[in-house]
Design an enzyme around this catalytic site. Structure first.
Site, PDB file in Angstrom:
ATOM      1  N   ARG A 133       0.845  -1.199   0.000  1.00 44.38           N
ATOM      2  CA  ARG A 133       0.000   0.000   0.000  1.00 44.38           C
ATOM      3  C   ARG A 133       0.880   1.248   0.000  1.00 44.38           C
ATOM      4  NH1 ARG A 133      -4.920  -1.870   4.119  1.00 44.38           N
ATOM      5  NH2 ARG A 133      -5.277  -3.834   3.006  1.00 44.38           N
ATOM      6  N   ARG A 171       0.889  -6.733  12.414  1.00 40.97           N
ATOM      7  CA  ARG A 171       0.290  -6.156  13.611  1.00 40.97           C
ATOM      8  C   ARG A 171       0.108  -7.208  14.700  1.00 40.97           C
ATOM      9  NH1 ARG A 171      -3.949  -1.337  11.741  1.00 40.97           N
ATOM     10  NH2 ARG A 171      -2.367  -0.137  10.622  1.00 40.97           N
ATOM     11  N   GLU A 229      -6.586  -1.437  15.298  1.00 47.05           N
ATOM     12  CA  GLU A 229      -7.183  -2.345  14.313  1.00 47.05           C
ATOM     13  C   GLU A 229      -6.195  -3.438  13.890  1.00 47.05           C
ATOM     14  OE1 GLU A 229      -8.573  -0.405  10.762  1.00 47.05           O
ATOM     15  OE2 GLU A 229      -8.543  -2.288   9.640  1.00 47.05           O
ATOM     16  N   SER A 288     -10.310  -6.432   9.735  1.00 48.91           N
ATOM     17  CA  SER A 288     -11.502  -5.742   9.270  1.00 48.91           C
ATOM     18  C   SER A 288     -12.283  -6.754   8.456  1.00 48.91           C
ATOM     19  CB  SER A 288     -11.095  -4.547   8.410  1.00 48.91           C
ATOM     20  OG  SER A 288     -12.211  -3.745   8.137  1.00 48.91           O
ATOM     21  N   ARG A 310       2.223   0.779  10.390  1.00 45.83           N
ATOM     22  CA  ARG A 310       1.782   1.192   9.053  1.00 45.83           C
ATOM     23  C   ARG A 310       2.950   1.105   8.079  1.00 45.83           C
ATOM     24  NH1 ARG A 310      -2.883   3.779   7.877  1.00 45.83           N
ATOM     25  NH2 ARG A 310      -3.189   4.196  10.084  1.00 45.83           N
TER      26      ARG A 310
END
Length: 432
Positions: free
Chosen positions: A267, A396, A354, A357, A282
């Site tokens: 990303r 994560r 988070e 999801s 991130r």
RNA sequence: GGAGAGGUGGGUGAGUGGCUGAAACCAGUCCCCUGCUAAGGGACCGUACAGUUUAUAGCUGUACCGAGGGUUCGAAUCCCUCCCUCUCCGCCA
């Protein structure tokens, strides 16, 4: 993509639902375009019909040995008229298409209304955040004592910011986490393991909704041309997994299809400059185990509960405290009608972050992909429903384990469920 | 990367400019006949979109034979570009 009929027949109600998720539909523009489209399409089709009829009569006349010159003269004008009509229609349809492509999915009934993440609603918390009788360190500091387990400087040298090099036991733990998740989903949750390409074409990106709107979030191997050529790195395995269903008609008895894959995700993180710059949270590249389900429409809401449960099961087996929230209308992703986020407890940040999801995409992706199913009694195939969820983000999870399992002496306990995957290692010790 | 051969409906596979949205066969659905271990006859059998409509029914029309352009009154059929598959050669983990 939304059902065009919703916009044609129920535009005000639809616009209201879209507004709930912060999308303002330009109703007047749509209505005007739609009106134009109708006129032009009818006109074009009538002209085409005329051309077809006349061409056939020319064919017949020629076969009968008659003189076709008068007929040819008659048809002469038609071509110009037709191509003009076609051109105008194309233009309108392209505008409409762009409009459709830019409209997000409608929220499901019962999804809380809200503006942003502050309006998300907590569904449950699992386990209590652990209390520590020493000053907790964050994963970056923990790893620094573990033989440079996470080496961000090296990654910056090799590539740039937001990348990492992992070493030794940390690299192995990272691998163990992914293996454990994959085994859990295939052996206990009934998923079919799939290995997929990490580069995909633009058709696939349109199918799941990354294009045309979110191209800047992706890494492209070449500039995307007008034709959309050039492959892109997957931002999630959702893209290749879900697109397996593209342009396919499934037998209803073969559904649900449940697939899982472990892939890196890429990303660009454009627009997140300055956020989460420290550590693994991130990154431009991270691993994720993804779950995707293709289901019958009537089953999709139940499937979302189950799929979310499969992600929760991983957190529970790893004994990581988490909470489950349902995203409000304003915080949901583009194609989702309902989303649960799972947020894991990070002691160093003293908050939940988070880690998964899980979304029901309803028929939104299926319509773009033309992914359908058929029951024996059905005359026409119908769009199926797609769901996807992280089960879980591997990087994560590594962060969560390092921080939640840290010991006063700087060592990190290996979660019981992972010990077999670490070949019996129960404790990762600081370097001497 | 080089040379060659191909891409047609659920499958096999005809079709080289007009009556082909597409033969035939297989699979599938329905009906009939027959009656005994298996067969005979008939019908139906792609998708999307638009118009009409209470209707995702019916009817009418349009488009689709890998994708996109072009030639033509008319293209599955001719031309161009691209993608994919197969065979041989080269290269390579």
């Amino acid at each position: 993509m939304l059902d065009p009929r919703l916009l044609r027949n129920n535009i005000d109600e639809t616009a209201a639902k879209l507004k709930a998720r912060g999308f303002i539909l330009d109703v007047d523009t749509f209505k005007a375009l739609e009106e134009k489209r109708k006129t032009l399409q009818v006109q074009t089709q009538e002209l085409q019909n005329e051309r077809n009829v006349r061409s056939k009569s020319i064919g017949r006349a020629k076969a009968a040995g008659e003189d076709i010159q008068p007929l040819l003269a008659e048809v002469d004008e038609l071509g110009a008229k037709l191509s003009a009509a076609k051109g105008a229609l194309d233009e309108v349809q392209t505008s409409l298409e762009n409009l459709y492509q830019g409209i997000p999915n409608l929220p499901a009934d019962g999804v809380p209304e809200g503006k942003d993440e502050d309006d998300n609603v907590e569904v449950l918390t699992w386990s209590e955040p652990k209390s520590f009788d020493f000053d907790v360190k964050d994963h970056v500091d923990i790893a620094a004592t573990l033989d440079s387990g996470l080496d961000f400087e090296m990654a910056a040298k090799l590539t740039g910011s937001r990348f990492v090099v992992m070493n030794g036991a940390i690299a192995k733990l990272h691998r163990a986490i992914a293996q454990f998740m994959l085994d859990c989903h295939t052996q206990e949750h009934g998923y079919h393991e799939v290995y997929v390409p990490y580069l995909v074409n633009s058709d696939s990106l349109y199918g799941t909704g990354q294009l045309p709107k979110f191209g800047e979030d992706l890494f492209h191997t070449q500039p995307a041309t007008e034709e959309g050529q050039g492959l892109s790195l997957i931002p999630t395995a959702e893209v290749p997994l879900t697109n397996i269903a593209r342009d396919s008609i499934f037998n209803a008895k073969d559904l649900p299809i449940k697939m899982t894959a472990h892939t890196p995700c890429f990303r660009s993180e454009a627009g997140s400059y300055g956020r989460d710059t420290r550590g693994l949270i991130r990154q431009h590249q991270f691993d994720k185990v993804e779950m995707v389900q293709l289901v019958l429409p009537e089953d999709s809401m139940q499937a979302l509960e189950e799929l979310t449960g499969h992600a929760e099961a991983i957190l529970q087996k790893l004994e990581l405290p988490y909470r489950k929230v349902v995203l409000c209308t304003g915080d949901m992703g583009f194609g989702a009608c309902k989303t649960y986020d799972l947020e894991v407890w990070l002691p160093a940040q003293n908050t939940y972050r988070e880690i998964s999801s899980c979304s029901n995409m309803w028929d939104f992706q299926a319509r773009r992909m033309q992914a359908r199913y058929r029951k024996p009694e059905m005359k026409k195939p119908d769009l199926l429903h797609t769901l996807n969820g992280s089960g879980l983000a591997v990087g994560r999870t590594l962060v969560a384990i390092l921080e939640n399992y840290q010991q006063a002496d700087g060592s990190v306990k290996v979660p019981t469920a992972l010990v077999p995957y670490m070949h019996g290692v129960e404790l990762i010790r600081p370097k001497a």
